[in-house]
Design a protein around this motif. Structure first.
Motif, mmCIF file in Angstrom:
data_model
loop_
_atom_site.group_PDB
_atom_site.id
_atom_site.type_symbol
_atom_site.label_atom_id
_atom_site.label_comp_id
_atom_site.label_asym_id
_atom_site.label_seq_id
_atom_site.Cartn_x
_atom_site.Cartn_y
_atom_site.Cartn_z
ATOM 1 N N HIS A 19 -12.478 42.140 39.788
ATOM 2 C CA HIS A 19 -11.882 42.329 41.479
ATOM 3 C C HIS A 19 -11.079 41.126 42.019
ATOM 4 O O HIS A 19 -9.982 41.032 42.761
ATOM 5 C CB HIS A 19 -13.057 41.984 42.778
ATOM 6 C CG HIS A 19 -14.124 41.068 42.759
ATOM 7 N ND1 HIS A 19 -15.056 40.952 41.956
ATOM 8 C CD2 HIS A 19 -13.731 39.738 42.609
ATOM 9 C CE1 HIS A 19 -15.708 39.545 41.612
ATOM 10 N NE2 HIS A 19 -14.722 38.553 42.605
ATOM 11 N N HIS A 70 -13.136 43.252 48.972
ATOM 12 C CA HIS A 70 -13.031 42.093 48.664
ATOM 13 C C HIS A 70 -11.514 41.450 49.006
ATOM 14 O O HIS A 70 -11.642 40.968 50.052
ATOM 15 C CB HIS A 70 -12.718 41.877 47.331
ATOM 16 C CG HIS A 70 -14.075 42.012 46.216
ATOM 17 N ND1 HIS A 70 -14.589 40.568 46.142
ATOM 18 C CD2 HIS A 70 -14.471 42.541 45.640
ATOM 19 C CE1 HIS A 70 -15.626 41.086 45.305
ATOM 20 N NE2 HIS A 70 -15.166 42.216 44.685
ATOM 21 N N LEU A 159 -21.382 41.600 47.441
ATOM 22 C CA LEU A 159 -20.739 41.449 48.403
ATOM 23 C C LEU A 159 -21.582 40.895 48.953
ATOM 24 O O LEU A 159 -22.633 41.188 48.952
ATOM 25 C CB LEU A 159 -20.368 42.723 48.909
ATOM 26 C CG LEU A 159 -19.020 43.051 47.322
ATOM 27 C CD1 LEU A 159 -18.602 44.585 47.448
ATOM 28 C CD2 LEU A 159 -17.462 42.560 47.853
#
Length: 345
Positions: A19, A70, A159
């Protein structure tokens, strides 16, 4: 070298793993990428592209679902840039720390594992919570939702994600499909994600209970929650060797008034169990007063009333069994209770 001499760009290899292929322009500047260099990299046929304002995708193709999440958090995070551990380990890989930004709505529910939420790649928009005073606009696929205080996030796949009740409220606020709302609320309880009271509390705070399709879904949610709590109560009696009660009965004085219904009753011990499945709605005070009056009336007649909540039955089943067993054992030390008529409910 003067202070105007551009720095030699630092290697970007560690930013291009997983990411980390999504970075901010500030992060790129910290690695020596100039404005001119960024423009060159982000040209139409270049290797990079601008995903969101000040958020750069370090490859030319479309972003993955993970990169979109992200990217949304990088866009919404405060100006202080996410930190990257200097020495990543297997337990602490390169992960951005997003300041004051939390995923919510359908994206959060998908991360929590809801099968009734659309899969992440199918979402046109990603909802992100930020604190109300911030000047930040929705843009691209990011929908900014302001809140007086951010909820304590859960970490899912690295996250920050809103807890299920808050994510549900934010998702329901955007949905007009009654069936979709009902499926989400029902899965929240049936899947063991949370208790109905927590969902109703968030829906109330979001002022969503004035919408007829939400009210209908909440009624189905409460019925589902009660059914699950009743099953836990049956299981508790069986697993922990409690004597069998009579289930779901009304109590009345002989030839007299109705005393109220209870979920389980042990006539030989004059002990009743009632599930407290109240939800925090506008009539909560009145409903609690009714609970209190019934309990006071029954206890004046010598009947012990034990209130159990769905959450305690879910999380502390053995402890709740001990509470009921104690009440049953103590019945021999009390004066005999008044005779009551027990009728099916």
């Amino acid at each position: 070298m003067t202070h105007n001499t551009p720095l030699s760009p630092r290697p970007l290899r560690h930013l291009a793993d997983g990411h980390r292929r999504v970075v901010t322009t500030a992060q790129l500047r910290s690695h020596g990428v100039t404005a001119a260099g960024l423009s060159e990299q982000c040209r139409p046929d270049g290797p990079w592209r601008e995903l969101l304002p000040n958020v750069i995708l370090l490859h030319p193709g479309p972003p993955t679902a993970e990169e979109r999440l992200h990217g949304a958090l990088l866009y919404a995070a405060r100006a202080a840039e996410p930190a990257v551990p200097a020495q990543p380990t297997a337990d602490s890989p390169h992960r951005p720390l997003y300041a004051d930004a939390v995923l919510t709505g359908l994206a959060a529910l998908a991360l929590h594992g809801f099968s009734s939420a659309p899969p992440l790649p199918a979402l046109d928009q990603v909802d992100v919570l930020v604190q109300r005073p911030r000047r930040l606009r929705s843009t691209g696929y990011v929908r900014v939702r302001r809140t007086p205080a951010l909820p304590d996030p859960r970490t899912v796949a690295g996250l920050p994600v809103a807890p299920v009740p808050r994510a549900l409220a934010d998702a329901v606020a955007e949905l007009t499909d009654a069936e979709a709302v009902r499926r989400l609320l029902t899965e929240a309880v049936r899947g063991g994600h949370c208790e109905p009271a927590a969902v109703v509390r968030e829906l109330t705070q979001a002022k969503l209970l004035g919408r007829p399709h939400v009210v209908d879904a909440v009624d189905a949610l409460l019925a589902e929650g009660r059914s699950i709590a009743e099953n836990r109560l049956y299981r508790m009696v069986g697993e922990y060797g409690l004597p069998d009660p009579v289930w779901n009965v009304d109590l009345r004085l002989p030839g007299g008034p109705h005393l109220g219904g209870v979920d389980a009753y042990w006539p030989d011990h004059a002990v009743a169990v009632e599930l407290d499945t109240r939800a925090p709605r506008q009539d909560d005070d009145a409903l609690w007063s009714e609970y209190a009056r019934k309990r006071e009336h029954l206890e004046r007649l010598g009947i012990t009333v034990v209130y159990l909540t769905p959450k305690k039955l879910r999380d502390f089943l053995e402890q709740q069994a001990a509470v009921v067993r104690t009440a049953l054992m103590a019945s021999g030390d009390r004066d005999p209770a008044a005779y009551v008529v027990v009728l099916p409910r």
